[in-house]
Design an enzyme around this catalytic site. Structure first.
Site, PDB file in Angstrom:
ATOM      1  CG  HIS A   1      62.025  85.064 -27.168  1.00  0.00           C
ATOM      2  ND1 HIS A   1      61.558  84.794 -28.440  1.00  0.00           N
ATOM      3  CD2 HIS A   1      62.593  83.903 -26.743  1.00  0.00           C
ATOM      4  CE1 HIS A   1      61.812  83.540 -28.752  1.00  0.00           C
ATOM      5  NE2 HIS A   1      62.447  82.976 -27.751  1.00  0.00           N
TER       6      HIS A   1
ATOM      7  CG  HIS B   1      67.174  79.876 -32.153  1.00  0.00           C
ATOM      8  ND1 HIS B   1      66.622  79.170 -33.209  1.00  0.00           N
ATOM      9  CD2 HIS B   1      66.463  79.529 -31.057  1.00  0.00           C
ATOM     10  CE1 HIS B   1      65.624  78.427 -32.755  1.00  0.00           C
ATOM     11  NE2 HIS B   1      65.498  78.621 -31.463  1.00  0.00           N
TER      12      HIS B   1
END
Length: 246
Positions: A10, A52
């Site tokens: 991730h 992100h």
């Protein structure tokens, strides 16, 4: 059929390195992961960068939004020191730099299109066009390609128009009641969902329609085993130290 890796690191390195940095990719690789998930957003100059959050401050030292700064400015910002002194000097990498590293190391990519507010279509188009350009030879040869994914339906639609040859996955938290209709309209090959919102029955439904089923973010080997037993095809994890890559 799911033709992609089963286990993905991730944001590059999970909880072991500053997310969405080249250091994270190196960390994931050190643990044997040759498949990663990361996020791509547009900088002020339209250059895709790997980050992100829309707003600076959590993982990138700065103020304002990512879209307020050029790719070069973001690359000069501190994106690693928050995690630990060993990572000081890591900047926000461009999408091009991340792809270059992954290609060199033969790391497969799940590229999440992460648009800033109001930039859904532009981001979907830009990321898809860039990806198509990077993988032109593989496309011509019919070889395996990265998977684009997004929570944004508008971004997925734009990506499809810009590069229909690239496969796409639709990201959701909980799979909605109209998931099959929407998946068909988007032309996606997989549904990506929060593993905590998934049930065995729903997993069976999705797989019964011939779609891939991917989960985020699975951090225990026991939960991973349960999900795979339900028919889940793949998942990303922050605990690359606990879950061995497959």
């Amino acid at each position: 059929m799911w033709p992609y890796p089963r286990t993905l690191a991730h944001r590059g390195g999970g909880t072991l390195a500053p997310e969405n940095t080249l250091a994270a990719l190196r960390c994931g690789l050190a643990y044997g992961y040759r498949a990663v998930e990361f996020d791509v957003m547009l900088a002020a100059d339209g250059v895709p960068v790997v980050v992100h959050d829309v707003a600076l401050g959590r993982t990138v030292a700065g103020r304002g939004a990512v879209s307020d700064h050029t790719a070069a400015q973001l690359g000069a910002m501190e994106a690693g020191a928050w995690f630990g002194p060993a990572f000081a000097g890591e900047g926000v990498p461009t999408f091009a730099a991340v792809v270059e590293y992954c290609r060199a190391q033969r790391i497969w990519m799940n590229i999440e299109i992460k648009p800033a507010p109001g930039c859904d279509a532009a981001t979907g188009e830009a990321v898809a066009r860039a990806t198509r350009g990077y993988f032109a030879q593989e496309i011509a040869a019919g070889e395996s390609l990265p998977l684009l994914s997004s929570f944004s339906i508008a971004a997925l639609q734009a990506a499809r128009e810009a590069a229909p040859e690239l496969a796409r996955g639709w990201l959701v938290e909980a799979i909605p009641a109209d998931w099959l209709e929407t998946a068909k309209e988007l032309g996606v090959v997989a549904i990506h969902c929060d593993h905590q919102q998934l049930t065995p029955a729903l997993a069976l439904e999705v797989k019964g329609e011939g779609l891939g089923l991917f989960c985020y973010t699975v951090n225990s080997p026991e939960r991973a085993s349960d999900l795979l037993a339900w028919g889940v095809d793949g998942f990303c994890t922050d605990r690359i130290d606990l879950i061995k890559p497959v």
